[in-house]
Design a protein around this motif. Structure first.
Motif, PDB file in Angstrom:
ATOM      1  N   GLY B 201     109.270 -25.445  93.412  1.00 12.42           N
ATOM      2  CA  GLY B 201     110.318 -26.537  93.675  1.00 12.42           C
ATOM      3  C   GLY B 201     111.275 -26.261  94.049  1.00 12.42           C
ATOM      4  N   GLU B 202     111.558 -25.152  93.605  1.00  8.78           N
ATOM      5  CA  GLU B 202     112.987 -24.570  94.178  1.00  8.78           C
ATOM      6  C   GLU B 202     112.329 -23.986  95.277  1.00  8.78           C
ATOM      7  N   LYS B 203     113.834 -23.721  96.417  1.00 10.71           N
ATOM      8  CA  LYS B 203     113.222 -23.041  97.969  1.00 10.71           C
ATOM      9  C   LYS B 203     114.005 -21.355  97.371  1.00 10.71           C
ATOM     10  N   LEU B 204     112.565 -21.285  98.182  1.00  4.96           N
ATOM     11  CA  LEU B 204     112.548 -19.504  97.913  1.00  4.96           C
ATOM     12  C   LEU B 204     113.677 -18.772  99.297  1.00  4.96           C
ATOM     13  N   THR B 205     114.215 -18.520  98.379  1.00  2.00           N
ATOM     14  CA  THR B 205     115.273 -17.253  99.342  1.00  2.00           C
ATOM     15  C   THR B 205     115.368 -15.802  99.039  1.00  2.00           C
ATOM     16  N   ALA B 206     115.678 -15.319  99.586  1.00  2.00           N
ATOM     17  CA  ALA B 206     116.087 -13.718  99.218  1.00  2.00           C
ATOM     18  C   ALA B 206     116.732 -13.367  98.236  1.00  2.00           C
ATOM     19  N   GLN B 207     117.850 -14.372  98.325  1.00  2.00           N
ATOM     20  CA  GLN B 207     119.190 -14.354  97.260  1.00  2.00           C
ATOM     21  C   GLN B 207     118.598 -14.574  95.333  1.00  2.00           C
ATOM     22  N   LEU B 208     117.165 -15.617  96.021  1.00  2.00           N
ATOM     23  CA  LEU B 208     116.604 -15.791  94.212  1.00  2.00           C
ATOM     24  C   LEU B 208     115.379 -14.188  93.887  1.00  2.00           C
ATOM     25  N   CYS B 209     115.095 -13.847  94.382  1.00  2.00           N
ATOM     26  CA  CYS B 209     113.958 -12.999  94.002  1.00  2.00           C
ATOM     27  C   CYS B 209     114.964 -11.349  94.534  1.00  2.00           C
ATOM     28  N   THR B 210     113.818 -10.888  93.867  1.00  2.00           N
ATOM     29  CA  THR B 210     113.590  -9.353  94.072  1.00  2.00           C
ATOM     30  C   THR B 210     111.889  -8.927  94.326  1.00  2.00           C
ATOM     31  N   VAL B 211     112.181  -7.571  95.459  1.00  2.00           N
ATOM     32  CA  VAL B 211     110.253  -7.437  95.161  1.00  2.00           C
ATOM     33  C   VAL B 211     111.057  -5.836  95.698  1.00  2.00           C
ATOM     34  N   ALA B 212     109.783  -5.071  95.230  1.00  2.00           N
ATOM     35  CA  ALA B 212     109.816  -3.634  95.409  1.00  2.00           C
ATOM     36  C   ALA B 212     108.304  -2.879  95.538  1.00  2.00           C
ATOM     37  N   ILE B 213     107.883  -2.156  96.068  1.00  2.00           N
ATOM     38  CA  ILE B 213     106.596  -1.696  96.342  1.00  2.00           C
ATOM     39  C   ILE B 213     107.048  -0.274  96.493  1.00  2.00           C
ATOM     40  N   VAL B 214     105.303   0.201  96.066  1.00  2.00           N
ATOM     41  CA  VAL B 214     105.278   1.535  96.005  1.00  2.00           C
ATOM     42  C   VAL B 214     103.902   1.865  96.812  1.00  2.00           C
ATOM     43  N   GLY B 215     104.189   3.254  96.594  1.00  2.00           N
ATOM     44  CA  GLY B 215     102.379   3.139  97.807  1.00  2.00           C
ATOM     45  C   GLY B 215     102.142   4.739  98.698  1.00  2.00           C
ATOM     46  N   GLU B 216     100.961   4.908  98.906  1.00  2.00           N
ATOM     47  CA  GLU B 216     100.606   6.333  99.757  1.00  2.00           C
ATOM     48  C   GLU B 216     101.882   6.271 101.200  1.00  2.00           C
ATOM     49  N   GLY B 217     102.442   8.200 100.620  1.00  2.00           N
ATOM     50  CA  GLY B 217     103.448   7.654 101.613  1.00  2.00           C
ATOM     51  C   GLY B 217     105.256   7.117 101.114  1.00  2.00           C
ATOM     52  N   GLU B 218     104.461   6.251 100.303  1.00  2.00           N
ATOM     53  CA  GLU B 218     106.626   5.619 100.173  1.00  2.00           C
ATOM     54  C   GLU B 218     106.484   5.470  98.591  1.00  2.00           C
TER      55      GLU B 218
END
Lengths: 221, 272
Positions: B201-218
């Protein structure tokens, strides 16, 4: 050569030089690896890029040098994890000193010259002995050709005594290209008379835009 | 779960063959704020909800980098998570130092699991109260593991842990079959949507979450807030989630026609 059964070091020769400028730092080393009167390879780098603004050049026993560089690189990675930023040159300078003194009673046979930019973006050179005694200077040479190179650098770059007032900067007022040319000249001279110096010169320049590498052929005899 | 006479010590078995202290430790994981992870053949994404204790406080870090090729998201006792992250970093550095190559993710999680197991078999210790989602890339491709306080670890295509993670798991269960071939952008979008499910229900904003990624060449890195907000905005252009994009494309055109015909008819309420 009379070999002791327990002699654990070997001198692989080579020379390292670093010069600090207003907003740059030049670190250079030849690429010859020798043992006794033999050349093992003409293409071996003595320079290690430790951080964004920190470059280490070491001459002496390559086994110890390789281990020392690995050690510092691992410690730097740990620092980055803990502090979320790269190590500054003065911080790395102290770390290197401590690392060397840690093995005070079985030293790293490495003669080091650390170059980079300090926290204000000015050129920064630290020079070491084998057990970690260090000092920030405007320029330095270490290794087999150091006694040939240091007098020339003194002649060209030495500033009046730091005891005199007003306080003068240790860094040279020379431009980056002038400093690089000076480095090329001193190495060409050292190559003439020092048998352990030659083959190729690796020059690394650190400035605000990053780290740049350049090579120059030296006499191969 | 009720208190009983076999749950005082981690070294006491219950007659049914359970170690209650370990199970209670797993409860602690369920109390922490949510973390999600998903992977394709070439990339792995971790996401976490940033819940602060109060408006005055900053949120706790839940995503940690262990090495260039591995990172973790934690849920539960963040202090335990921090300590374990330090352990993971040390193990990665030690392996690189000795073998001059990155520590394979499967070995890292085994070392972590063994460390957790020790705490389930010592009377003077307690189990770690944190669950870790370990995402990494090695020679065998991208991997996602979940490490329990019990010392167990499992490999997943996608998983969610922490409070209200069931909603995220339900979403992921519907979509995980295709993740192997997903592009990196689609993985990030699905991670964000999974996080959104846990917010309920709560609105998703960039302040509310953290995302990380790892991959080929990254290398493993946390994606900056600006980019995350752009992903969120792109997602919210459609009323529902990614799988309702096709359905949402049809109604807006129908509603536009209705709006034109009957000026008095109100636009259908958009409930997200």
């Amino acid at each position: 050569m009379a070999l002791r059964g327990d002699w654990m070091y070997e001198n692989n020769g080579g020379t390292c030089v670093a010069i600090a400028g207003i907003d740059y730092c030049v670190v250079a080393a030849d690429t010859r690896l020798s043992v006794g009167y033999n050349i093992l390879t003409r293409d071996h780098s003595k320079i290690c890029s430790l951080a964004d603004k920190v470059v280490l050049a070491s001459s002496g026993f390559q086994g110890d040098i390789r281990a020392l560089h690995k050690n510092l690189a691992a410690r730097h990675l740990l620092y980055q994890h803990q502090h979320n930023k790269q190590m500054s040159c003065p911080a790395m300078g102290q770390l290197l000193s401590n690392t060397l003194y840690y093995k005070r009673f079985f030293p790293y046979y490495a003669f080091n010259v650390l170059g980079g930019l300090d926290n204000e973006g000015k050129g920064c050179v630290f020079t070491y002995d084998a057990v970690g005694s260090y000092e920030r200077v405007g320029y330095s040479a270490q290794g087999s050709g150091s006694s040939l190179i240091m007098p020339v650098l003194d002649n060209q770059l030495k500033s009046p005594s730091p005891l005199l007032l007003p306080a003068r900067d240790a860094v040279t007022p020379l431009s980056e290209t002038e400093a690089v040319d000076l480095v090329k000249d001193v190495f060409a001279s050292a190559t003439e008379r020092d048998i352990y110096t030659g083959d190729k010169l690796e020059i690394v320049v650190i400035n605000a835009s990053g780290i740049k590498r350049e090579y120059l052929e030296l006499r191969k005899d | 779960m009720f208190r009983n006479q076999y749950d005082t010590d981690v070294t006491t078995w219950s007659p049914a063959g359970r170690l209650f202290q370990v199970e209670y430790a797993m409860e602690a994981v369920k109390q922490g704020s949510a973390a999600v992870g998903l992977r394709s053949k070439t990339h792995a994404v971790l996401g976490a909800v940033n819940k602060a204790a109060s408006d005055l406080a900053s949120h706790q870090r839940k995503l940690f980098r262990a090495d260039q090729h591995v990172g973790v998201a934690i849920a539960g006792l963040t202090a335990d998570g921090r300590v374990l992250s330090r352990f993971l970093r040390n193990e990665c550095i030690n392996h690189s130092f000795v073998y001059e190559s990155p520590l394979p993710v499967s070995r890292l999680v085994v070392q972590l699991a063994d460390k957790a197991q020790v705490c389930t078999q010592r009377s003077w210790k307690r189990p770690f109260g944190v669950g870790l989602l370990v995402a990494g890339l090695d020679e065998t491709g991208a991997h996602l593991y979940y490490n329990c306080p019990s010392g167990n670890y499992f490999e997943y295509q996608a998983f969610a842990i922490g409070s209200r993670s069931q909603a995220a798991k339900t979403f992921l269960e519907r979509r995980f079959q295709e993740y192997d071939t997903y592009s990196r952008e689609d993985l990030i979008k699905d991670a964000l949507f999974a996080i959104k499910e846990t917010l309920q229900g709560e609105k998703l904003t960039a302040q509310l979450c953290t995302v990380a990624i790892v991959g080929e060449g990254e290398a493993f890195h946390i994606i900056d807030q600006q980019t995350i907000q752009e992903y969120i905005d792109a997602m919210e252009l459609s009323t529902g989630g990614p799988d309702e994009e096709a359905a949402a494309a049809a109604p807006p055109s129908a509603e536009a026609q209705e709006g034109g015909e009957g000026a008095s008819s109100e636009p259908a309420p958009m409930d997200i």
